[in-house]
Design a protein around this motif. Structure first.
Motif, PDB file in Angstrom:
ATOM      1  N   THR A 288      -6.101   9.898  -2.399  1.00 27.57           N
ATOM      2  CA  THR A 288      -4.711   9.492  -2.690  1.00 27.57           C
ATOM      3  C   THR A 288      -4.492   9.273  -4.187  1.00 27.57           C
ATOM      4  N   GLY A 289      -5.571   9.140  -4.929  1.00 28.83           N
ATOM      5  CA  GLY A 289      -5.438   8.839  -6.366  1.00 28.83           C
ATOM      6  C   GLY A 289      -5.356   7.349  -6.646  1.00 28.83           C
ATOM      7  N   VAL A 290      -5.283   6.525  -5.584  1.00 34.45           N
ATOM      8  CA  VAL A 290      -5.217   5.075  -5.792  1.00 34.45           C
ATOM      9  C   VAL A 290      -6.623   4.562  -6.128  1.00 34.45           C
ATOM     10  N   ARG A 291      -6.700   3.779  -7.180  1.00 32.86           N
ATOM     11  CA  ARG A 291      -7.995   3.231  -7.600  1.00 32.86           C
ATOM     12  C   ARG A 291      -8.130   1.777  -7.138  1.00 32.86           C
ATOM     13  N   VAL A 292      -9.361   1.369  -6.881  1.00 30.56           N
ATOM     14  CA  VAL A 292      -9.612  -0.006  -6.414  1.00 30.56           C
ATOM     15  C   VAL A 292     -10.821  -0.577  -7.142  1.00 30.56           C
ATOM     16  N   THR A 293     -10.649  -1.771  -7.677  1.00 32.97           N
ATOM     17  CA  THR A 293     -11.731  -2.434  -8.406  1.00 32.97           C
ATOM     18  C   THR A 293     -11.884  -3.868  -7.922  1.00 32.97           C
ATOM     19  N   ALA A 294     -13.133  -4.288  -7.774  1.00 34.32           N
ATOM     20  CA  ALA A 294     -13.409  -5.713  -7.538  1.00 34.32           C
ATOM     21  C   ALA A 294     -13.962  -6.305  -8.837  1.00 34.32           C
ATOM     22  N   ILE A 295     -13.252  -7.291  -9.365  1.00 30.39           N
ATOM     23  CA  ILE A 295     -13.736  -7.992 -10.561  1.00 30.39           C
ATOM     24  C   ILE A 295     -14.454  -9.250 -10.074  1.00 30.39           C
ATOM     25  N   GLU A 296     -15.677  -9.456 -10.571  1.00 35.98           N
ATOM     26  CA  GLU A 296     -16.538 -10.480  -9.969  1.00 35.98           C
ATOM     27  C   GLU A 296     -17.118 -11.399 -11.044  1.00 35.98           C
ATOM     28  N   PRO A 297     -16.321 -12.356 -11.504  1.00 36.07           N
ATOM     29  CA  PRO A 297     -16.789 -13.218 -12.592  1.00 36.07           C
ATOM     30  C   PRO A 297     -17.730 -14.320 -12.116  1.00 36.07           C
ATOM     31  N   GLY A 298     -18.545 -14.758 -13.074  1.00 37.01           N
ATOM     32  CA  GLY A 298     -19.301 -15.987 -12.890  1.00 37.01           C
ATOM     33  C   GLY A 298     -18.477 -17.160 -13.398  1.00 37.01           C
ATOM     34  N   MET A 299     -19.170 -18.181 -13.887  1.00 31.80           N
ATOM     35  CA  MET A 299     -18.495 -19.425 -14.276  1.00 31.80           C
ATOM     36  C   MET A 299     -17.427 -19.204 -15.352  1.00 31.80           C
ATOM     37  N   ALA A 300     -16.207 -19.587 -15.017  1.00 29.50           N
ATOM     38  CA  ALA A 300     -15.093 -19.455 -15.962  1.00 29.50           C
ATOM     39  C   ALA A 300     -14.253 -20.729 -15.906  1.00 29.50           C
ATOM     40  N   GLU A 301     -13.867 -21.225 -17.064  1.00 25.73           N
ATOM     41  CA  GLU A 301     -13.106 -22.484 -17.092  1.00 25.73           C
ATOM     42  C   GLU A 301     -11.613 -22.213 -16.943  1.00 25.73           C
ATOM     43  N   SER A 302     -11.051 -22.812 -15.902  1.00 25.83           N
ATOM     44  CA  SER A 302      -9.613 -22.693 -15.607  1.00 25.83           C
ATOM     45  C   SER A 302      -9.271 -23.970 -14.838  1.00 25.83           C
ATOM     46  N   GLU A 303      -8.299 -23.903 -13.945  1.00 24.79           N
ATOM     47  CA  GLU A 303      -8.038 -25.072 -13.085  1.00 24.79           C
ATOM     48  C   GLU A 303      -8.869 -25.004 -11.802  1.00 24.79           C
TER      49      GLU A 303
ATOM     50  N   LEU B 291       0.801  -1.241   0.000  1.00 27.75           N
ATOM     51  CA  LEU B 291       0.000   0.000   0.000  1.00 27.75           C
ATOM     52  C   LEU B 291       0.838   1.298   0.000  1.00 27.75           C
ATOM     53  N   PRO B 292       1.867   1.422   0.845  1.00 24.76           N
ATOM     54  CA  PRO B 292       2.604   2.694   0.842  1.00 24.76           C
ATOM     55  C   PRO B 292       3.158   3.046  -0.541  1.00 24.76           C
ATOM     56  N   LYS B 293       3.708   2.046  -1.222  1.00 26.12           N
ATOM     57  CA  LYS B 293       4.288   2.297  -2.554  1.00 26.12           C
ATOM     58  C   LYS B 293       3.195   2.571  -3.581  1.00 26.12           C
ATOM     59  N   LEU B 294       2.075   1.872  -3.454  1.00 21.53           N
ATOM     60  CA  LEU B 294       0.974   2.110  -4.395  1.00 21.53           C
ATOM     61  C   LEU B 294       0.450   3.533  -4.238  1.00 21.53           C
ATOM     62  N   ILE B 295       0.458   4.038  -3.019  1.00 21.58           N
ATOM     63  CA  ILE B 295       0.018   5.423  -2.791  1.00 21.58           C
ATOM     64  C   ILE B 295       1.017   6.387  -3.443  1.00 21.58           C
ATOM     65  N   GLU B 296       2.320   6.108  -3.254  1.00 19.17           N
ATOM     66  CA  GLU B 296       3.346   6.956  -3.896  1.00 19.17           C
ATOM     67  C   GLU B 296       3.155   6.997  -5.403  1.00 19.17           C
ATOM     68  N   GLN B 297       2.767   5.865  -5.968  1.00 20.61           N
ATOM     69  CA  GLN B 297       2.621   5.741  -7.437  1.00 20.61           C
ATOM     70  C   GLN B 297       1.270   6.234  -7.934  1.00 20.61           C
ATOM     71  N   LYS B 298       0.338   6.562  -7.021  1.00 25.19           N
ATOM     72  CA  LYS B 298      -1.065   6.774  -7.400  1.00 25.19           C
ATOM     73  C   LYS B 298      -1.525   5.572  -8.240  1.00 25.19           C
ATOM     74  N   GLY B 299      -1.291   4.408  -7.666  1.00 27.32           N
ATOM     75  CA  GLY B 299      -1.480   3.154  -8.404  1.00 27.32           C
ATOM     76  C   GLY B 299      -2.886   2.602  -8.324  1.00 27.32           C
ATOM     77  N   MET B 300      -2.975   1.279  -8.438  1.00 25.88           N
ATOM     78  CA  MET B 300      -4.287   0.640  -8.549  1.00 25.88           C
ATOM     79  C   MET B 300      -4.250  -0.751  -7.919  1.00 25.88           C
ATOM     80  N   ILE B 301      -5.383  -1.139  -7.330  1.00 26.39           N
ATOM     81  CA  ILE B 301      -5.535  -2.494  -6.784  1.00 26.39           C
ATOM     82  C   ILE B 301      -6.740  -3.120  -7.463  1.00 26.39           C
ATOM     83  N   ILE B 302      -6.531  -4.280  -8.064  1.00 30.41           N
ATOM     84  CA  ILE B 302      -7.636  -5.003  -8.704  1.00 30.41           C
ATOM     85  C   ILE B 302      -7.780  -6.334  -7.974  1.00 30.41           C
ATOM     86  N   ASN B 303      -8.928  -6.510  -7.327  1.00 32.79           N
ATOM     87  CA  ASN B 303      -9.159  -7.711  -6.527  1.00 32.79           C
ATOM     88  C   ASN B 303     -10.110  -8.665  -7.236  1.00 32.79           C
TER      89      ASN B 303
END
Ligand code: NDP
Ligand code: 8X3
Length: 248
Positions: free
Chosen positions: A169-184, A120-132
């Motif tokens: 802070t300029g840091v953006r946060v997104t929750a990506i919420e998929p339904g059924m997806a084929e993976s492992e 988090l501290p570095k992401l704030i410095e960068q005005k970065g982003m978190i994608i969950n």
């Protein structure tokens, strides 16, 4: 200036597809996971733009050591994609193994918050982003979803809470919420049953890891004044059914 993304769980599924997508677009990509050989394969495929970090995200000390080992060319990090996660089991709550519940909580919640806290501290410095990576399971319960759905509800609400705290802070946060997806994902959930996995996806045209990678990349490359709070998507073949009613 080349941007850097750290993607947890890049050895398979959404994370691996996202690592390829970002590398193709010229980003520096740090990909993590427990399976070293998978990360070595990605390194051979993607070259010097890719850096693999082998650690168990549920292990706080290993997480810190891995992040501290990053070479300068992969710092600072602009985007953190919290993707590593798993579901274990499809049985009703009363028939599950407590150990499975603990592993889901340790990975999907404790691991995710640990790496987020560290960066988090570095992401704030960068005005970065978190994608969950949350899930439709955060909002719509289904039989056998119990703790998995609970962990994803945490990820959803934690994402919103982070947005509130990071206000200004300029840091953006997104929750990506998929339904059924084929993976492992289903292979892991069923303890390695390829048959169960094939049966679940058969004829359903599920989402693909590339579909999710596209969403992650799109969110990460929007103009800096735009924040997608939640991005929920399902395959066309999936929707809701009525409530179940027990009579007796
Ligand atoms: P996969 O099983 O294909 O990939 C999961 C990734 O998570 C792997 O790279 C795995 O790496 C990593 N991972 C799991 N446990 C750990 C751990 N303890 N430490 C480090 N890495 C770990 O699944 P998906 O790509 O489908 O899932 C990615 C995310 O998306 C998960 O959070 C999942 O809950 C979520 N999701 C999935 C959906 C689906 O239908 N597939 C739908 C909605 C959300 P390794 O084993 O090498 O450690
Ligand atoms: C994965 C989607 O519906 O299997 O999060 O829970 S679901």
């Amino acid at each position: 200036m080349t941007k850097t993304v750290l993607i947890t769980g890049a050895t398979s599924g959404f994370g691996r597809a996202a690592a390829r997508r970002f590398c193709d677009e010229g980003w520096n990509v740090i990909g993590t996971g427990r399976r070293a050989e998978r990360l070595e394969e990605l390194k051979s495929e993607l070259g010097s733009k890719f850096h693999g970090l082998v650690f168990d995200i549920a292990d706080e000390k290993a997480t810190a050591e891995a992040l501290n080992s990053l070479p300068d060319t992969f710092r600072p990090i602009d985007v953190l994609v919290n993707n590593a996660g798993l579901a274990l089991g499809t049985a009703p709550a009363q028939e599950t193994k407590l150990q499975d519940w603990h592993q889901m909580i340790d990975t999907n919640i404790k691991g995710l918050v640990t790496i987020t806290h560290h960066l988090l501290p570095k992401l704030i410095e960068q005005k970065g982003m978190i994608i969950n990576l949350a899930s439709i399971a955060a909002h719509y319960p289904y039989p056998g979803g119990n703790v998995y759905g609970g962990t994803k509800a945490f990820v959803h609400q934690f994402s919103y809470g982070l947005r509130s705290d990071l206000h200004g802070t300029g840091v953006r946060v997104t929750a990506i919420e998929p339904g059924m997806a084929e993976s492992e994902f289903t292979l892991v959930r069923t303890g390695g049953s390829q048959e169960a996995s094939d049966k679940l996806y058969d004829g359903a045209k599920p989402l693909t890891p590339e579909d999710i990678a596209e969403q992650i990349f799109w969110v990460a490359t929007l103009p800096p004044h735009v924040n997608i709070n939640t991005l929920e998507a399902m395959p066309v073949s999936q929707s809701w059914a009525p409530f179940q009613v027990h009579r007796g």
